[in-house]
Design a protein around this motif. Structure first.
Motif, PDB file in Angstrom:
ATOM      1  N   GLN A 108       4.557  -2.916   7.220  1.00 50.88           N
ATOM      2  CA  GLN A 108       5.658  -2.670   8.154  1.00 50.88           C
ATOM      3  C   GLN A 108       6.635  -1.633   7.613  1.00 50.88           C
ATOM      4  OE1 GLN A 108       5.065  -4.470  11.193  1.00 50.88           O
ATOM      5  NE2 GLN A 108       3.320  -4.584   9.829  1.00 50.88           N
ATOM      6  N   VAL A 109       6.810  -1.604   6.295  1.00 52.02           N
ATOM      7  CA  VAL A 109       7.631  -0.558   5.688  1.00 52.02           C
ATOM      8  C   VAL A 109       6.995   0.806   5.920  1.00 52.02           C
ATOM      9  CG1 VAL A 109       8.549   0.333   3.513  1.00 52.02           C
ATOM     10  CG2 VAL A 109       8.608  -2.120   3.977  1.00 52.02           C
ATOM     11  N   ALA A 110       5.666   0.874   5.813  1.00 54.44           N
ATOM     12  CA  ALA A 110       4.966   2.139   6.072  1.00 54.44           C
ATOM     13  C   ALA A 110       5.186   2.604   7.507  1.00 54.44           C
ATOM     14  CB  ALA A 110       3.476   1.974   5.791  1.00 54.44           C
ATOM     15  N   GLU A 166      -1.923   8.545  12.700  1.00 59.76           N
ATOM     16  CA  GLU A 166      -3.088   7.701  12.442  1.00 59.76           C
ATOM     17  C   GLU A 166      -2.789   6.678  11.344  1.00 59.76           C
ATOM     18  OE1 GLU A 166      -5.636   7.361  14.080  1.00 59.76           O
ATOM     19  OE2 GLU A 166      -6.318   9.214  15.034  1.00 59.76           O
ATOM     20  N   ILE A 167      -2.029   7.078  10.333  1.00 63.63           N
ATOM     21  CA  ILE A 167      -1.639   6.134   9.288  1.00 63.63           C
ATOM     22  C   ILE A 167      -0.823   4.988   9.878  1.00 63.63           C
ATOM     23  CG2 ILE A 167      -0.200   5.861   7.226  1.00 63.63           C
ATOM     24  CD1 ILE A 167      -1.052   8.654   6.376  1.00 63.63           C
ATOM     25  N   GLY A 168       0.085   5.328  10.798  1.00 60.89           N
ATOM     26  CA  GLY A 168       0.864   4.290  11.450  1.00 60.89           C
ATOM     27  C   GLY A 168      -0.004   3.320  12.228  1.00 60.89           C
ATOM     28  N   ILE A 169      -1.033   3.828  12.895  1.00 53.98           N
ATOM     29  CA  ILE A 169      -1.924   2.958  13.661  1.00 53.98           C
ATOM     30  C   ILE A 169      -2.755   2.078  12.730  1.00 53.98           C
ATOM     31  CG2 ILE A 169      -3.933   2.979  15.199  1.00 53.98           C
ATOM     32  CD1 ILE A 169      -2.690   5.471  16.497  1.00 53.98           C
ATOM     33  N   VAL A 170      -3.209   2.638  11.615  1.00 51.49           N
ATOM     34  CA  VAL A 170      -3.964   1.847  10.637  1.00 51.49           C
ATOM     35  C   VAL A 170      -3.087   0.743  10.055  1.00 51.49           C
ATOM     36  CG1 VAL A 170      -5.082   1.928   8.384  1.00 51.49           C
ATOM     37  CG2 VAL A 170      -5.588   3.683  10.074  1.00 51.49           C
ATOM     38  N   CYS A 171      -1.833   1.060   9.735  1.00 51.90           N
ATOM     39  CA  CYS A 171      -0.917   0.038   9.206  1.00 51.90           C
ATOM     40  C   CYS A 171      -0.645  -1.047  10.240  1.00 51.90           C
ATOM     41  CB  CYS A 171       0.392   0.686   8.769  1.00 51.90           C
ATOM     42  SG  CYS A 171       0.246   1.738   7.307  1.00 51.90           S
ATOM     43  N   THR A 172      -0.539  -0.661  11.482  1.00 47.65           N
ATOM     44  CA  THR A 172      -0.367  -1.654  12.540  1.00 47.65           C
ATOM     45  C   THR A 172      -1.561  -2.586  12.614  1.00 47.65           C
ATOM     46  OG1 THR A 172       0.984  -0.117  13.831  1.00 47.65           O
ATOM     47  CG2 THR A 172       0.022  -1.979  15.005  1.00 47.65           C
ATOM     48  N   ASP A 173      -2.750  -2.006  12.586  1.00 43.86           N
ATOM     49  CA  ASP A 173      -3.957  -2.815  12.652  1.00 43.86           C
ATOM     50  C   ASP A 173      -4.121  -3.669  11.406  1.00 43.86           C
ATOM     51  OD1 ASP A 173      -6.475  -3.140  14.392  1.00 43.86           O
ATOM     52  OD2 ASP A 173      -7.314  -2.826  12.383  1.00 43.86           O
ATOM     53  N   LEU A 174      -3.669  -3.155  10.271  1.00 44.75           N
ATOM     54  CA  LEU A 174      -3.733  -3.930   9.034  1.00 44.75           C
ATOM     55  C   LEU A 174      -2.895  -5.193   9.142  1.00 44.75           C
ATOM     56  CD1 LEU A 174      -4.454  -4.232   6.012  1.00 44.75           C
ATOM     57  CD2 LEU A 174      -2.478  -2.786   5.495  1.00 44.75           C
ATOM     58  N   ALA A 175      -1.699  -5.073   9.699  1.00 43.47           N
ATOM     59  CA  ALA A 175      -0.847  -6.250   9.872  1.00 43.47           C
ATOM     60  C   ALA A 175      -1.489  -7.263  10.814  1.00 43.47           C
ATOM     61  CB  ALA A 175       0.520  -5.821  10.398  1.00 43.47           C
ATOM     62  N   GLU A 176      -2.105  -6.766  11.881  1.00 52.26           N
ATOM     63  CA  GLU A 176      -2.758  -7.694  12.817  1.00 52.26           C
ATOM     64  C   GLU A 176      -3.980  -8.347  12.185  1.00 52.26           C
ATOM     65  OE1 GLU A 176      -0.727  -7.995  14.892  1.00 52.26           O
ATOM     66  OE2 GLU A 176       0.270  -6.058  14.991  1.00 52.26           O
ATOM     67  N   LEU A 177      -4.688  -7.611  11.338  1.00 52.50           N
ATOM     68  CA  LEU A 177      -5.831  -8.182  10.618  1.00 52.50           C
ATOM     69  C   LEU A 177      -5.375  -9.325   9.718  1.00 52.50           C
ATOM     70  CD1 LEU A 177      -8.740  -8.190   9.467  1.00 52.50           C
ATOM     71  CD2 LEU A 177      -8.032  -6.365   7.921  1.00 52.50           C
ATOM     72  N   TYR A 232      -0.380  14.465  13.078  1.00 59.00           N
ATOM     73  CA  TYR A 232      -1.496  13.638  13.562  1.00 59.00           C
ATOM     74  C   TYR A 232      -1.941  12.642  12.493  1.00 59.00           C
ATOM     75  CZ  TYR A 232      -6.326  12.387  14.543  1.00 59.00           C
ATOM     76  OH  TYR A 232      -7.498  11.694  14.714  1.00 59.00           O
ATOM     77  N   VAL A 233      -2.044  13.100  11.257  1.00 55.75           N
ATOM     78  CA  VAL A 233      -2.461  12.209  10.172  1.00 55.75           C
ATOM     79  C   VAL A 233      -1.449  11.074   9.995  1.00 55.75           C
ATOM     80  CG1 VAL A 233      -2.874  12.062   7.685  1.00 55.75           C
ATOM     81  CG2 VAL A 233      -3.786  13.994   8.981  1.00 55.75           C
ATOM     82  N   LEU A 234      -0.161  11.399  10.039  1.00 56.82           N
ATOM     83  CA  LEU A 234       0.864  10.363   9.921  1.00 56.82           C
ATOM     84  C   LEU A 234       0.776   9.360  11.067  1.00 56.82           C
ATOM     85  CD1 LEU A 234       3.970  12.460   8.793  1.00 56.82           C
ATOM     86  CD2 LEU A 234       2.781  10.710   7.454  1.00 56.82           C
ATOM     87  N   PHE A 247       9.088  10.828  11.843  1.00 61.39           N
ATOM     88  CA  PHE A 247       8.240  11.971  12.178  1.00 61.39           C
ATOM     89  C   PHE A 247       7.768  11.916  13.626  1.00 61.39           C
ATOM     90  CE2 PHE A 247       7.875  11.292   7.617  1.00 61.39           C
ATOM     91  CZ  PHE A 247       8.104  12.574   7.124  1.00 61.39           C
ATOM     92  N   VAL A 248       7.688  10.719  14.178  1.00 56.03           N
ATOM     93  CA  VAL A 248       7.303  10.563  15.587  1.00 56.03           C
ATOM     94  C   VAL A 248       8.529  10.643  16.484  1.00 56.03           C
ATOM     95  CG1 VAL A 248       6.199   9.026  17.257  1.00 56.03           C
ATOM     96  CG2 VAL A 248       5.309   9.171  14.924  1.00 56.03           C
TER      97      VAL A 248
END
Length: 541
Positions: free
Chosen positions: A400-402, A72-83, A68-70, A409-410
């Protein structure tokens, strides 16, 4: 842009094609999982790892919660790129704005949810917003097509770029690091969660929506909607509640075959979903990504080791303005800004699916977006202030590397679930046997129970019994239908049709070839990630 400007056509055009094919396979598996089982990937992970018969707490804290934590990290990285993308688009529209200011202003886009009501509510604002995004993105694609015509790339070398090359394993460059970033940007982990969730929705049935207010009743009285107080509305923005839909599926773990969607649902949704995925990725995503790389290679790459610095979105904007005009540059900047918004909305919806599936928390879209955006805001502001454009470009690729690091894992539980026959089996409709009778009665009986308890002899009710192939058929004028028994079976006679109690299933699990290919994709991504980790540890990337 970075791949084309640093390495030319080869070898990363092949990675774009490979990533597109991998995305098709994994996205199709996610769609099939949701369509067949009626549960999204996150819900399946909780069902598998939350209540294991043995070592329950160990599995929860070593598998479920880290996964679950991983996610969420993927979603944060996605949002970071869009930001970052939205901030760059804002800087391109208003060049006088500092980059860190654009990042800060873009973070305020959480207010978009107050205007359009969240990504799942629909309505006219959402449809208009989506239409604007589609028009702008297609306009940008048209700009890149015009640029490709103007710069006249070497199409022979470009097409050779789709062939695998040994340059991919050059340890003296960071080509594999960029390749892993392309994989993460194409096969995004949050899209697997969201795709499996969207596949559970019924797109052919009619939804019974409540009547709009005001409602006029038969006695001509008008019923107005209940008043919504500001305090209640404000409280709903930060609401966190228990997800009831997950609690209702806990028995599903031991009854996969019986709880899956009906065959008619699967047949009406599965093929259309897969065709949609293939057309979107092969017909849109891969051509656009390829056009960007070919353009960067034709303009910025210098063969023979004299390559320029990695090209960025700022360089792409300057190229568009110089070769096409200011109007095309404005369209490019607007597309970056608006595409960043719609992608962030997608990431927010995926975050809701992940939190509801893994930990049974239902979080309001506004709060979800606020928390995710604030997490991505901190590193973006620090890098924008301390380093500037170069640092933002590096952070953009790193995000994107993250995503690629999170992907295996997904992908592993997705491949495992869709390869299981017990999970991916759908019950076939019962095959009716015709039986002729002048009186076609609607009858249900249980084989383990004598017929005498269902009907009594009287003048208005006639019972006849016959045995054919060990099947007892009882004709009754009126009878109460008993529930199905776990041990016994039932026979339902309706309008001359005899329905047997034997159950047959259709297997929608992955075949050997598909399992092999998807497993190979998993191994390739995992190996590339491990290689990047080693190179980072040695300081060569």
């Amino acid at each position: 842009m970075q791949a084309g400007s640093e390495f030319g056509y080869r070898p990363l055009l092949f990675i774009i094609l490979l990533a597109g094919l991998g995305a098709i396979i994994l996205q199709s598996l996610a769609s099939k999982l949701g369509c067949v089982t009626g549960q999204d990937l996150a819900s399946h992970c909780r069902i598998l790892f939350h209540d294991r018969p043995k070592y329950r707490k160990l599995v929860r804290y070593s598998v479920l919660y880290p996964l679950y934590v991983l996610s969420e990290i993927g979603i944060v990285c996605t949002d970071l790129a869009e930001l970052i993308g939205s901030a760059i688009g804002l800087c391109l529209l208003f060049p006088s704005i500092p980059l860190w200011t654009a990042v800060l202003v873009t973070a305020a886009d959480v207010l978009v949810f107050l205007l359009i009501g969240g990504p799942t509510r629909g309505g006219k604002p959402v449809k208009v917003f989506e239409a604007v995004i589609i028009v702008l993105v297609m306009a940008v694609f048209a700009c890149f097509v015009v640029l490709l015509v103007k710069v006249e790339p070497d199409w022979g070398d470009a097409f050779l770029g789709y062939i695998p090359s040994t340059k991919l394993f050059d340890t003296h460059t960071d080509v594999l690091y960029v390749a892993v970033g392309i994989l993460g940007a194409t096969v995004m982990p949050h899209a697997l969660f969201l795709g499996s969730f969207l596949a559970t929705l019924n797109r052919t049935g009619s939804n019974n929506k409540p009547l709009p207010y005001p409602i006029q009743t038969n006695d001509k009285t008008v019923v107005h909607p209940p008043a919504v107080h500001f305090r209640a509305w404000f409280k709903s923005l930060f609401e966190v509640s228990r997800a009831e839909r997950i609690a209702a599926s806990r028995e599903y773990r031991t009854q996969y075959g019986r709880q899956n969607n009906e065959l008619s649902f699967v047949q009406s949704h599965l093929n259309h979903g897969i065709v949609d995925i293939v057309m979107s990725l092969i017909g849109v995503a891969v051509p656009i990504n390829s056009a960007i790389l070919i353009l960067a290679a034709a303009v910025f790459f210098k063969p023979g080791g004299g390559g320029s610095m990695p090209a960025s979105l700022f360089d792409a904007h300057e190229l568009i303005v110089d070769r096409i005009g200011n109007a095309a540059g404005v369209v490019f900047a607007l597309a970056l800004l608006f595409a960043g918004q719609t992608s962030s909305i997608t990431a927010t919806l995926a975050g809701q699916v992940v939190s509801e599936g893994f930990i049974e928390w239902r979080i309001s879209p506004f709060l979800r977006r606020l928390v995710t955006r604030m997490i991505g805001l901190v590193p973006s502001m620090v890098v924008a202030i301390a380093v500037g454009r170069t640092g933002i470009n590096t952070l953009l690729v790193a995000s994107q590397v993250a995503l690629s690091i999170v992907l295996p894992f997904v992908a592993f539980p997705l491949i495992w679930l869709t390869s299981s026959k017990s999970i991916m089996s759908v019950k076939m409709p019962r095959k009716p046997d015709r039986f002729d009778d002048t009186t076609q009665a609607d009858t249900t009986m249980t084989l383990d129970t004598p017929p005498s308890i269902f009907a009594t002899q009287d003048e208005s009710s006639v019972m006849s019994e016959s045995v054919s192939n060990n099947l007892l058929i009882c004709q009754i004028q009126e009878v109460e239908r008993p529930p199905l028994s776990e041990k016994g079976g039932s026979v339902h006679i309706e309008k001359g049709i005899v329905i047997h109690d034997d159950e047959e299933y259709i297997d929608f699990s992955n075949g050997r070839l598909l399992t092999l290919v998807s497993g190979l994709i998993f191994i390739i991504v995992l190996a590339a990630n491990m290689y990047v980790f080693v190179m980072l540890g040695l300081g060569r990337t």
